[in-house]
Write a protein that holds these residues in place. Structure first.
Motif, PDB file in Angstrom:
ATOM      1  N   PHE A 152       0.856  -1.176   0.000  1.00 47.88           N
ATOM      2  CA  PHE A 152       0.000   0.000   0.000  1.00 47.88           C
ATOM      3  C   PHE A 152       0.895   1.230   0.000  1.00 47.88           C
ATOM      4  CE2 PHE A 152       0.739  -1.048   4.363  1.00 47.88           C
ATOM      5  CZ  PHE A 152       0.597   0.091   5.150  1.00 47.88           C
ATOM      6  N   HIS A 153       0.395   2.294  -0.617  1.00 46.63           N
ATOM      7  CA  HIS A 153       1.216   3.457  -0.915  1.00 46.63           C
ATOM      8  C   HIS A 153       0.693   4.709  -0.210  1.00 46.63           C
ATOM      9  CE1 HIS A 153       1.824   0.593  -4.181  1.00 46.63           C
ATOM     10  NE2 HIS A 153       2.974   1.192  -4.463  1.00 46.63           N
ATOM     11  N   GLY A 154       1.579   5.631   0.008  1.00 46.03           N
ATOM     12  CA  GLY A 154       1.204   6.915   0.586  1.00 46.03           C
ATOM     13  C   GLY A 154       2.386   7.856   0.563  1.00 46.03           C
ATOM     14  N   SER A 155       2.179   9.037   1.096  1.00 43.10           N
ATOM     15  CA  SER A 155       3.277  10.014   1.210  1.00 43.10           C
ATOM     16  C   SER A 155       3.357  10.532   2.644  1.00 43.10           C
ATOM     17  CB  SER A 155       3.086  11.162   0.209  1.00 43.10           C
ATOM     18  OG  SER A 155       1.787  11.717   0.293  1.00 43.10           O
ATOM     19  N   TYR A 156       3.092   9.635   3.599  1.00 39.84           N
ATOM     20  CA  TYR A 156       3.051  10.005   5.010  1.00 39.84           C
ATOM     21  C   TYR A 156       4.429  10.098   5.655  1.00 39.84           C
ATOM     22  CZ  TYR A 156      -1.885   8.645   4.656  1.00 39.84           C
ATOM     23  OH  TYR A 156      -3.206   8.531   4.287  1.00 39.84           O
ATOM     24  N   GLY A 157       5.450   9.527   5.019  1.00 37.50           N
ATOM     25  CA  GLY A 157       6.747   9.494   5.664  1.00 37.50           C
ATOM     26  C   GLY A 157       6.673   8.676   6.942  1.00 37.50           C
ATOM     27  N   GLY A 159       5.421   9.594   9.766  1.00 37.02           N
ATOM     28  CA  GLY A 159       4.388  10.111  10.657  1.00 37.02           C
ATOM     29  C   GLY A 159       3.482   9.022  11.214  1.00 37.02           C
ATOM     30  N   ARG A 160       3.033   9.233  12.446  1.00 36.66           N
ATOM     31  CA  ARG A 160       2.134   8.281  13.106  1.00 36.66           C
ATOM     32  C   ARG A 160       0.688   8.755  12.993  1.00 36.66           C
ATOM     33  NH1 ARG A 160       4.610   4.571  16.262  1.00 36.66           N
ATOM     34  NH2 ARG A 160       6.879   4.799  16.453  1.00 36.66           N
ATOM     35  N   VAL A 161      -0.227   7.800  12.854  1.00 38.01           N
ATOM     36  CA  VAL A 161      -1.651   8.113  12.724  1.00 38.01           C
ATOM     37  C   VAL A 161      -2.440   7.138  13.599  1.00 38.01           C
ATOM     38  CG1 VAL A 161      -3.635   8.303  11.179  1.00 38.01           C
ATOM     39  CG2 VAL A 161      -1.360   8.954  10.365  1.00 38.01           C
ATOM     40  N   GLY A 162      -3.326   7.679  14.434  1.00 37.60           N
ATOM     41  CA  GLY A 162      -4.139   6.840  15.320  1.00 37.60           C
ATOM     42  C   GLY A 162      -5.404   6.352  14.655  1.00 37.60           C
ATOM     43  N   ARG A 244       1.205  14.126   3.288  1.00 33.39           N
ATOM     44  CA  ARG A 244       2.487  14.596   3.789  1.00 33.39           C
ATOM     45  C   ARG A 244       2.297  15.491   5.009  1.00 33.39           C
ATOM     46  NH1 ARG A 244       6.634  12.013   3.355  1.00 33.39           N
ATOM     47  NH2 ARG A 244       6.915  12.125   1.101  1.00 33.39           N
ATOM     48  N   LEU A 245       1.247  16.312   4.999  1.00 33.11           N
ATOM     49  CA  LEU A 245       0.989  17.171   6.151  1.00 33.11           C
ATOM     50  C   LEU A 245       0.648  16.343   7.383  1.00 33.11           C
ATOM     51  CD1 LEU A 245      -1.133  20.022   4.511  1.00 33.11           C
ATOM     52  CD2 LEU A 245       1.267  20.120   5.216  1.00 33.11           C
ATOM     53  N   VAL A 246      -0.200  15.330   7.197  1.00 34.19           N
ATOM     54  CA  VAL A 246      -0.555  14.443   8.304  1.00 34.19           C
ATOM     55  C   VAL A 246       0.690  13.731   8.825  1.00 34.19           C
ATOM     56  CG1 VAL A 246      -1.798  12.321   8.872  1.00 34.19           C
ATOM     57  CG2 VAL A 246      -2.956  14.141   7.620  1.00 34.19           C
ATOM     58  N   GLY A 247       1.613  13.449   7.917  1.00 27.09           N
ATOM     59  CA  GLY A 247       2.835  12.759   8.293  1.00 27.09           C
ATOM     60  C   GLY A 247       3.769  13.566   9.167  1.00 27.09           C
ATOM     61  N   ASP A 248       3.430  14.844   9.414  1.00 28.78           N
ATOM     62  CA  ASP A 248       4.306  15.652  10.267  1.00 28.78           C
ATOM     63  C   ASP A 248       4.056  15.402  11.752  1.00 28.78           C
ATOM     64  OD1 ASP A 248       1.991  17.017  10.975  1.00 28.78           O
ATOM     65  OD2 ASP A 248       2.594  18.941  10.116  1.00 28.78           O
TER      66      ASP A 248
END
Length: 281
Positions: A152-157, A159-162, A244-248
């Motif tokens: 699966f792909h993304g641009s989150y780097g 970054g953590r997501v709950g 990418r913003l969320v990945g910050d």
């Protein structure tokens, strides 16, 4: 009476099922008769662009779940629904929004932000639910290629997501819609953990028993991938940028809202994957 819009979707359907288990009076607002018959019980067939159908669904003193899919007319439809609710004398509105919603934000952040602002100025009692990403999205994002590896792909780097299970959002909505109407409140809803996407891949690999890898892409490359999948160019650019913003780290913190409102912890990612193993492609 609890009126549920978006009743055939993931959150709406789970909410209807919960209310039925509790024996709470509810009315499902659906676009097609088949969805109403699938859900059973009281339902109204209509559309948010059809004022008469909305008015048929709402009654004085009702509690209302505002939920729906994003689209070009989303803000207009949702603002109009708020106005109809005020006109009908609805007692309480629970709106499903998104974490970080603010007018002028990218994509759903901006759309939900505009609706939130309108709801808060309506004079109605309101509760706003701001979940992060849904675990259910993984079911379509993870694909298995000929080599047997899932990706699966993304641009989150990093970054953590709950991420949260949509059923837990429904459980919070059920609790709010069946308790006495309280003060106006905004609740950020998350899971109990906030993994990186590489850690999500590890959970998938371990639980499914098949290798799964997260592929992180630069924003332009992710936007190109989204465009090739049929996402309009402007939306693809915004979505990749939003990732990418969320990945910050802005979605890295977790909250206790699910436990506080339902009396139990939110479902874990491992539990979700195990329960849906047969649905991963």
């Amino acid at each position: 009476m609890i009126v549920v819009t978006g009743a055939s979707g993931q959150i709406g359907r789970a909410l209807v099922e919960q209310l039925d288990r509790w024996g709470a009076p509810r009315r499902a607002f659906v676009r097609q008769h088949r969805h109403g018959t699938e859900l059973g019980g009281d339902y109204v067939v209509g559309d948010l662009d059809d004022p008469d159908s909305v008015r048929r669904a709402l009654v004085p003193g009702a509690r209302l779940l505002m939920n729906g899919s994003l689209g070009p007319e989303f803000v207009t439809q949702q603002r109009r629904l708020v106005d109809f609710a005020a006109e009908a004398g609805v007692a309480h509105v629970v709106k499903v929004s998104v974490r970080g919603a603010t007018p002028g934000g990218l994509l759903g952040l901006g759309m939900h932000g505009e609706v939130e602002t309108h709801l808060k100025s309506s004079g109605l009692a309101w509760s706003i639910l701001q979940p992060v990403g849904f675990m259910q999205n993984l079911l379509t994002e993870v694909t298995f290629d000929g080599d047997g590896e899932g990706r699966f792909h993304g641009s989150y780097g990093p970054g953590r997501v709950g991420y949260i299970d949509a059923r837990d959002v429904a459980a919070v909505a059920a609790a709010l819609l069946t308790r006495p109407v309280g003060g106006n409140e905004t609740l950020v809803l998350t899971g109990s953990e906030a993994p990186t996407h590489d850690e999500i891949a590890e959970v998938l690999t371990r639980t499914l028993g098949r290798p799964v890898r997260y592929v992180d892409l630069a924003v332009p490359a992710m936007a190109g991938r989204l465009r090739s999948a049929g996402v309009p160019a402007a939306a693809a650019d915004d979505l990749a940028t939003l990732m990418r913003l969320v990945g910050d780290g802005r979605w890295a913190s977790t909250t206790t809202a699910v436990r506080d409102l339902t009396g139990r912890p939110p479902r874990t990612l491992a539990d979700f994957v195990a329960g849906h193993a047969d649905l991963f492609r």
